[in-house]
Design a protein around this motif. Structure first.
Motif, PDB file in Angstrom:
ATOM      1  N   ALA A   1      40.568  78.445  -0.638  1.00  0.00           N
ATOM      2  CA  ALA A   1      39.373  78.301   0.192  1.00  0.00           C
ATOM      3  C   ALA A   1      39.387  76.935   0.863  1.00  0.00           C
ATOM      4  CB  ALA A   1      38.111  78.466  -0.646  1.00  0.00           C
TER       5      ALA A   1
ATOM      6  N   TYR B   1      41.347  80.037   4.621  1.00  0.00           N
ATOM      7  CA  TYR B   1      40.167  80.540   5.319  1.00  0.00           C
ATOM      8  C   TYR B   1      39.063  79.503   5.146  1.00  0.00           C
ATOM      9  CZ  TYR B   1      38.768  82.211   0.638  1.00  0.00           C
ATOM     10  OH  TYR B   1      38.443  82.292  -0.691  1.00  0.00           O
TER      11      TYR B   1
ATOM     12  N   LEU C   1      32.645  81.036   7.027  1.00  0.00           N
ATOM     13  CA  LEU C   1      33.513  82.128   6.603  1.00  0.00           C
ATOM     14  C   LEU C   1      32.914  83.477   6.963  1.00  0.00           C
ATOM     15  CD1 LEU C   1      35.928  83.313   5.104  1.00  0.00           C
ATOM     16  CD2 LEU C   1      34.665  82.970   2.955  1.00  0.00           C
TER      17      LEU C   1
ATOM     18  N   HIS D   1      43.583  83.606   7.424  1.00  0.00           N
ATOM     19  CA  HIS D   1      42.753  84.382   8.349  1.00  0.00           C
ATOM     20  C   HIS D   1      43.034  84.044   9.803  1.00  0.00           C
ATOM     21  CE1 HIS D   1      39.346  85.697   5.363  1.00  0.00           C
ATOM     22  NE2 HIS D   1      40.536  86.133   5.024  1.00  0.00           N
TER      23      HIS D   1
ATOM     24  N   THR E   1      35.016  83.231  -4.259  1.00  0.00           N
ATOM     25  CA  THR E   1      35.217  82.849  -2.869  1.00  0.00           C
ATOM     26  C   THR E   1      33.956  82.096  -2.444  1.00  0.00           C
ATOM     27  OG1 THR E   1      34.153  84.627  -1.589  1.00  0.00           O
ATOM     28  CG2 THR E   1      36.318  85.122  -2.558  1.00  0.00           C
TER      29      THR E   1
ATOM     30  N   PRO F   1      36.982  88.140   1.127  1.00  0.00           N
ATOM     31  CA  PRO F   1      35.872  87.922   2.060  1.00  0.00           C
ATOM     32  C   PRO F   1      35.620  89.103   2.993  1.00  0.00           C
ATOM     33  CG  PRO F   1      37.188  85.940   1.878  1.00  0.00           C
ATOM     34  CD  PRO F   1      37.945  87.024   1.164  1.00  0.00           C
TER      35      PRO F   1
END
Length: 300
Positions: free
Chosen positions: A26, A30, A37, A67, A113, A160
């Motif tokens: 994290a 992303y 996010l 991502h 997350t 996510p």
């Protein structure tokens, strides 16, 4: 409402006192900020057209790069999941870092997350381990080993998207494949299908894999097209044979094959690739790219 405002996790209260796997990616792979996010994942999903799934969704294939690179492709798969009644998700991926056993899972009670925590379904993991021991004629529980503080990104990177497309309360069965041989991947697919057939909740499967790595764009497109043809043909044997012969590549070829084998046993009879792109399409450097593909699998 928690300190993350409206993005506070629906799971946070349930698992706050449990052993939660800390995220190693994290803020790197992303966004680490929950609002950012959520916004970026929602934007990817909004831009992706909804795939036509004329029946019951059984699984998807999705990439697992950062991502920025693969999120737009992954969204094409997860758009098919949006709003569906799913309470159990199985994610299978290659093990990029750990070689403790042929198959690995998490010993933690949940994955974290920035959007919250997703509980690991320990009962389903234990049932899967028992079925694998029977399928492989192995008395050793080490066939599927639970590890702590793993560094594997290929499961977490999908979470996510799942947290934005599914209602609160879904649980997770995380499986990392160190051994992607036909024997292990087929046994995993069949054992998983047997467990899911007796589950009292609606489940679906995510096969997490990128495609070719570090070829020029033109070569990558040819290699990826051959691997994606095997997925379109719903051919797990073809996926493994294509990898072995070097006609196409997927770091998670075993995870893809296991997903297809499990889906077939669960009654799925349709698979369709819905998106392909490369890292070059994002950063416009086509000299050495990584390929990404998304597919949906359903029972018509």
């Amino acid at each position: 409402v928690g300190r993350f405002g409206r993005f506070a996790s629906p799971y946070r209260k349930k698992v706050s006192m449990l052993d939660v796997r800390p995220s190693p990616i994290a803020g790197q792979w992303y966004p680490g900020n929950p609002a950012q996010l959520a916004a970026t994942v929602d934007a990817y999903l909004q831009d992706a057209p909804a795939p036509t799934v004329a029946g019951e969704l059984v699984g998807v294939i999705a990439p697992h790069a950062g991502h920025l690179y693969s999120g737009a492709v992954a969204a094409h798969a997860f758009k098919a999941v949006k709003g569906r009644d799913v309470s159990l998700v199985v994610i299978m991926c290659p093990s990029h870092f750990h070689d403790d056993a042929p198959l690995l899972t998490s010993r933690h009670a949940a994955y974290a997350t920035p959007l919250g925590s997703v509980p690991v379904d320990r009962e389903m993991v234990d049932r899967l381990r028992a079925e694998l021991m029977a399928a492989l004629h192995s008395p050793e529980p080490e066939t599927l080993v639970a590890i702590r503080r793993d560094r594997e990104h290929a499961i977490e990177i999908e979470l996510p998207f799942l947290q934005r497309v599914l209602a609160e309360g879904f649980t997770l069965v995380p499986i990392m494949l160190r051994d992607q041989s036909p024997r292990i991947t087929r046994a995993l697919g069949l054992a998983l299908a047997k467990v899911l057939k007796t589950a009292e909740r609606r489940a679906f499967i995510v096969g997490s894999s990128d495609l070719s790595h570090f070829y020029p764009q033109a070569v990558a497109k040819e290699l990826d097209a051959e691997m994606l043809r095997q997925i379109d043909a719903f051919d797990p044997e073809g996926v493994l044979a294509t990898e072995a012969a070097g006609r196409g590549f997927a770091c998670g070829h075993g995870a893809i094959a296991a997903t297809l084998w499990a889906a077939r046993e669960l009654g799925a009879n349709q698979a369709r690739v819905v998106k392909h792109a490369t890292s070059g399409d994002v950063i416009h450097d086509y000299s050495s790219v990584v390929g990404y593909g998304a597919a949906v699998i359903w029972k018509q």
